[in-house]
Design a protein around this motif. Structure first.
Motif, mmCIF file in Angstrom:
data_model
loop_
_atom_site.group_PDB
_atom_site.id
_atom_site.type_symbol
_atom_site.label_atom_id
_atom_site.label_comp_id
_atom_site.label_asym_id
_atom_site.label_seq_id
_atom_site.Cartn_x
_atom_site.Cartn_y
_atom_site.Cartn_z
ATOM 1 N N PHE A 65 0.830 -1.202 0.000
ATOM 2 C CA PHE A 65 0.000 0.000 0.000
ATOM 3 C C PHE A 65 0.870 1.261 0.000
ATOM 4 C CE2 PHE A 65 -2.669 3.252 2.109
ATOM 5 C CZ PHE A 65 -3.711 3.278 1.195
ATOM 6 N N SER A 66 1.884 1.278 0.859
ATOM 7 C CA SER A 66 2.757 2.462 0.923
ATOM 8 C C SER A 66 3.497 2.673 -0.390
ATOM 9 C CB SER A 66 3.762 2.309 2.075
ATOM 10 O OG SER A 66 3.095 2.423 3.309
ATOM 11 N N ARG A 67 3.905 1.553 -1.007
ATOM 12 C CA ARG A 67 4.620 1.656 -2.283
ATOM 13 C C ARG A 67 3.694 2.205 -3.375
ATOM 14 N NH1 ARG A 67 7.158 -3.833 -4.137
ATOM 15 N NH2 ARG A 67 4.989 -4.092 -4.678
ATOM 16 N N MET A 68 2.422 1.784 -3.334
ATOM 17 C CA MET A 68 1.445 2.260 -4.317
ATOM 18 C C MET A 68 1.236 3.776 -4.174
ATOM 19 S SD MET A 68 -2.544 1.138 -4.598
ATOM 20 C CE MET A 68 -3.127 2.243 -3.318
ATOM 21 N N LEU A 69 1.156 4.251 -2.934
ATOM 22 C CA LEU A 69 0.976 5.691 -2.707
ATOM 23 C C LEU A 69 2.181 6.470 -3.253
ATOM 24 C CD1 LEU A 69 -0.491 5.970 0.925
ATOM 25 C CD2 LEU A 69 -1.717 5.893 -1.233
ATOM 26 N N ASP A 70 3.382 5.928 -3.009
ATOM 27 C CA ASP A 70 4.587 6.594 -3.510
ATOM 28 C C ASP A 70 4.568 6.695 -5.034
ATOM 29 O OD1 ASP A 70 5.523 6.990 -1.002
ATOM 30 O OD2 ASP A 70 7.001 5.363 -1.013
ATOM 31 N N ARG A 71 4.145 5.595 -5.675
ATOM 32 C CA ARG A 71 4.123 5.591 -7.149
ATOM 33 C C ARG A 71 3.156 6.633 -7.689
ATOM 34 N NH1 ARG A 71 4.569 -0.301 -7.348
ATOM 35 N NH2 ARG A 71 2.312 -0.421 -7.489
ATOM 36 N N GLY A 116 2.269 9.323 -6.096
ATOM 37 C CA GLY A 116 2.606 10.669 -5.631
ATOM 38 C C GLY A 116 1.655 11.179 -4.558
ATOM 39 N N ILE A 117 0.951 10.260 -3.883
ATOM 40 C CA ILE A 117 0.111 10.680 -2.749
ATOM 41 C C ILE A 117 1.015 10.761 -1.525
ATOM 42 C CG2 ILE A 117 -1.833 10.011 -1.265
ATOM 43 C CD1 ILE A 117 -3.014 8.548 -3.743
ATOM 44 N N LEU A 118 0.985 11.897 -0.852
ATOM 45 C CA LEU A 118 1.920 12.108 0.263
ATOM 46 C C LEU A 118 1.592 11.216 1.448
ATOM 47 C CD1 LEU A 118 2.207 16.007 0.226
ATOM 48 C CD2 LEU A 118 3.803 14.338 -0.718
ATOM 49 N N GLN A 119 2.638 10.763 2.128
ATOM 50 C CA GLN A 119 2.453 10.000 3.366
ATOM 51 C C GLN A 119 3.700 10.224 4.219
ATOM 52 O OE1 GLN A 119 2.729 5.702 2.864
ATOM 53 N NE2 GLN A 119 3.746 5.943 0.905
ATOM 54 N N PRO A 120 3.592 9.975 5.533
ATOM 55 C CA PRO A 120 4.793 10.124 6.372
ATOM 56 C C PRO A 120 5.881 9.148 5.903
ATOM 57 C CG PRO A 120 2.818 9.935 7.729
ATOM 58 C CD PRO A 120 2.408 9.638 6.323
ATOM 59 N N ARG A 121 7.146 9.502 6.142
ATOM 60 C CA ARG A 121 8.256 8.629 5.702
ATOM 61 C C ARG A 121 8.111 7.252 6.324
ATOM 62 N NH1 ARG A 121 14.074 11.186 6.288
ATOM 63 N NH2 ARG A 121 14.616 9.065 5.688
ATOM 64 N N TRP A 122 8.365 6.213 5.539
ATOM 65 C CA TRP A 122 8.120 4.851 6.033
ATOM 66 C C TRP A 122 9.203 3.901 5.561
ATOM 67 C CZ3 TRP A 122 7.261 0.717 2.618
ATOM 68 C CH2 TRP A 122 7.189 1.081 1.256
ATOM 69 N N VAL A 133 5.472 -2.366 8.995
ATOM 70 C CA VAL A 133 6.059 -1.135 8.464
ATOM 71 C C VAL A 133 6.228 -0.133 9.609
ATOM 72 C CG1 VAL A 133 5.422 0.905 7.097
ATOM 73 C CG2 VAL A 133 5.299 -1.352 6.069
ATOM 74 N N ILE A 134 7.333 0.641 9.586
ATOM 75 C CA ILE A 134 7.486 1.717 10.579
ATOM 76 C C ILE A 134 7.397 3.037 9.826
ATOM 77 C CG2 ILE A 134 8.776 2.110 12.722
ATOM 78 C CD1 ILE A 134 10.967 0.413 11.586
ATOM 79 N N SER A 135 6.673 3.987 10.393
ATOM 80 C CA SER A 135 6.639 5.294 9.740
ATOM 81 C C SER A 135 6.762 6.390 10.792
ATOM 82 C CB SER A 135 5.360 5.473 8.917
ATOM 83 O OG SER A 135 4.231 5.330 9.740
ATOM 84 N N LYS A 136 7.150 7.565 10.349
ATOM 85 C CA LYS A 136 7.268 8.727 11.241
ATOM 86 C C LYS A 136 5.872 9.067 11.760
ATOM 87 C CE LYS A 136 8.960 12.707 12.801
ATOM 88 N NZ LYS A 136 9.002 12.597 14.250
ATOM 89 N N PHE A 137 5.742 9.305 13.060
ATOM 90 C CA PHE A 137 4.436 9.661 13.626
ATOM 91 C C PHE A 137 4.334 11.177 13.720
ATOM 92 C CE2 PHE A 137 1.717 10.540 17.378
ATOM 93 C CZ PHE A 137 0.538 9.998 16.891
ATOM 94 N N LEU A 138 3.326 11.740 13.062
ATOM 95 C CA LEU A 138 3.177 13.197 13.065
ATOM 96 C C LEU A 138 2.378 13.631 14.290
ATOM 97 C CD1 LEU A 138 2.297 13.747 9.291
ATOM 98 C CD2 LEU A 138 4.531 13.765 10.368
ATOM 99 N N THR A 139 2.977 14.468 15.129
ATOM 100 C CA THR A 139 2.259 14.933 16.321
ATOM 101 C C THR A 139 1.454 16.184 15.967
ATOM 102 O OG1 THR A 139 4.274 16.088 16.927
ATOM 103 C CG2 THR A 139 3.848 14.002 18.034
ATOM 104 N N GLU A 140 0.438 16.471 16.765
ATOM 105 C CA GLU A 140 -0.401 17.670 16.585
ATOM 106 C C GLU A 140 -1.043 17.723 15.202
ATOM 107 O OE1 GLU A 140 -0.576 20.133 19.227
ATOM 108 O OE2 GLU A 140 0.437 18.526 20.292
ATOM 109 N N ALA A 141 -1.313 16.566 14.593
ATOM 110 C CA ALA A 141 -1.908 16.583 13.251
ATOM 111 C C ALA A 141 -3.407 16.309 13.350
ATOM 112 C CB ALA A 141 -1.248 15.534 12.378
ATOM 113 N N LEU A 179 -7.039 10.055 6.697
ATOM 114 C CA LEU A 179 -6.031 10.973 6.140
ATOM 115 C C LEU A 179 -5.549 11.899 7.254
ATOM 116 C CD1 LEU A 179 -8.069 11.954 2.969
ATOM 117 C CD2 LEU A 179 -6.157 10.392 3.023
ATOM 118 N N ILE A 180 -4.343 12.423 7.061
ATOM 119 C CA ILE A 180 -3.806 13.383 8.029
ATOM 120 C C ILE A 180 -3.673 14.730 7.337
ATOM 121 C CG2 ILE A 180 -1.774 13.986 9.411
ATOM 122 C CD1 ILE A 180 -1.275 11.017 9.768
ATOM 123 N N ALA A 181 -4.168 15.779 8.001
ATOM 124 C CA ALA A 181 -4.077 17.115 7.393
ATOM 125 C C ALA A 181 -3.161 17.981 8.239
ATOM 126 C CB ALA A 181 -5.448 17.742 7.315
#
Length: 478
Positions: free
Chosen positions: A324-330, A332-338, A397-405, A476-478
């Motif tokens: 799923f994360s690879r599909m988003l990257d392909r 160009g949908i933004l996601q936290p680094r993973w 999968v590990i990804s960066k956790f966005l605080t205050e989002a 989604l995260i905004a």
């Protein structure tokens, strides 16, 4: 009614306690209500129904398994949600029924029955891969699953399945007799058993199978039952005959007048495939039952079962975190680094690189099981261990956790990748509270038009990438 009952089935009901979800909660169970759901298993003897019930309560358990827990006499004295596996280990370590009775105060009748199961375990392990037909039949009659036999003899579930078919060891469909044998019963309560010689019903085909959600637990409850019931009603309106598979006695979908045939059975690859083989339905609908049916989608698909709705490959593309994360990257949908987890060293390096906090995300799990935010190396090590136990066959999968989002929930229905309708809800709490526990507001109060437009674009992209047919939900995260 004054007639003598002639009962030919045994029912085991078992509660599910989600105590592992909480820290600092006592695991001891007594008269206070701690359970969050219950299951009902039907068999023709206690052993069969008991092992079915254990698998229904927790899909990661194969049955009355003596290898899950270590023998601990202190644990045997107090009832806990996992005590039966300590009993299994004790029986396997040659504890006598008398000694166990003194420790547990569980009635000797039950302990004898549990001992029968453990004895068969020993015989299967002794025979290894060339298990004789008589032993295989005996194991199936005591409620062993194919996977359980495979684990004991060191082969795979599919190998046991094909060997079982070769031997002609097949289950029979039985009806629950509501009138105790006084006159012919015609209920549609059905169950499968190996302790029989003939089917109770005829199979005419042409049914549509709907898979329910199984046991209620924290994070998955009546909402999936509502979906299943809505689906059954709509199929009935379309003039379709329906088969429901669910084992939760608290649901409306297990009401006998909701569907044409109701199987009180496990939602596992083996059982759903067995029902599929005898019923030969027009198709199976998996999208109404939440996580459990999704877990078996690919296995059913590989056996050429007809799946209605979103294709199992697409389900796998969404459930498998790495894909799923690879599909988003392909796209160009933004996601936290993973990063996909391969070993602990690379995980620690990744976390140092992006900085804590980091989110550990196993695949194919329900309601955030083993999903944790790590704030330091020690946290990460501990969480990765529990995640890899929960998600054994799938990537973590590990990804960066966005605080205050801000977190936004999108629920939509699509047909062939085209969205038909969608609803956007906004979380009151910051991202990080599971959507099953969060407070949601719809329509969203604090999102500008530009963000809303972007949400629609992303939802449309994902629906078409996964070629979704049916309902889907995303955060989604905004």
């Amino acid at each position: 009614a004054c007639f003598e009952p002639s009962l030919d089935y045994c029912v085991v009901k078992m509660p599910r306690w989600d105590l592992s979800k909480f820290t600092r909660v006592s695991k001891n169970i007594g008269s206070s209500m701690k359970s969050v759901g219950e299951v009902m298993a039907i068999g023709r003897n206690f052993e069969e129904a008991f092992q079915k019930a254990l698998r229904m309560v927790d899909e990661n358990v194969t049955g009355f398994d003596p290898n899950l827990k270590d023998v601990d006499e202190e644990e045997l004295k107090e009832p806990t949600d996992k005590r039966m596996f300590v009993v299994a280990a004790a029986l396997n370590a040659n504890y006598s029924v008398e000694k166990l009775y003194d420790l547990t105060k569980i009635d000797r009748w039950f302990l004898e029955k549990m001992k029968n199961i453990i004895e068969v375990y020993g015989q299967i392990e002794k025979h290894g891969l060339n298990i004789p037909k008589e032993l295989l039949l005996r194991a199936k009659q005591l409620g062993f699953s194919d996977k359980q036999i495979a684990n004991s003899e060191g082969s795979t579930e599919l190998a046991v399945r094909s060997q079982r078919k070769e031997y002609g060891v097949l289950p029979f469909v039985k009806q629950i007799d509501t009138v105790a044998g006084e006159w012919p019963a015609s209920t549609n309560y059905l169950y499968m058993t190996y302790n029989a010689a003939a089917h109770d019903i005829d199979f005419v085909g042409g049914y549509t199978m709907v898979i329910g959600s199984g046991v209620y637990r924290i994070g998955s409850s009546v909402e999936f039952d509502w979906c299943a019931v809505g689906c059954l009603r709509e199929l009935r309106n379309l003039g379709r005959k329906t088969v429901m598979v669910n084992y939760n006695p608290e649901t409306v979908s297990t009401d006998y007048d909701m569907c044409d045939r109701l199987y009180f059975e496990e939602i596992s690859f083996e059982v759903v495939m067995n029902i599929y083989d005898v019923e030969n339905p027009e198709g199976i609908i998996l999208s109404m039952g939440g996580q459990l049916p999704n877990n078996i989608a690919m296995d059913l698909h590989r056996q050429q079962a007809r799946i209605l709705g979103t294709s199992p490959e697409s389900v796998d593309g969404a459930e498998n975190r790495f894909k799923f994360s690879r599909m988003l990257d392909r796209k160009g949908i933004l996601q936290p680094r993973w990063k996909e987890l391969t070993n602990l060293k690379s995980a620690l390096e990744f976390s140092k690189d992006v900085g804590y906090p980091c989110l550990v995300r196993p695949s194919y799990v329900l309601s955030g099981a083993a999903m944790n935010v790590a704030h330091c190396d020690k946290d990460l090590e501990e969480y990765l261990l529990s995640a890899s136990q929960v998600s054994k066959e799938h990537p973590v999968v590990i990804s960066k956790f966005l605080t205050e989002a801000k977190e936004i929930d999108v629920d939509a229905v699509a047909a062939d990748g085209e969205i038909l309708c969608m609803a956007v809800s906004e979380h009151v709490e910051n991202a990080g509270v599971h959507s099953g526990d969060a407070t949601l507001v719809t329509p969203p109060q604090d999102i500008n038009a530009e963000t809303l437009e972007q949400i629609k674009v992303i939802a449309c992209d994902i629906a078409s990438l996964l070629d979704v047919t049916g309902p889907f939900n995303m955060q989604l995260i905004a």
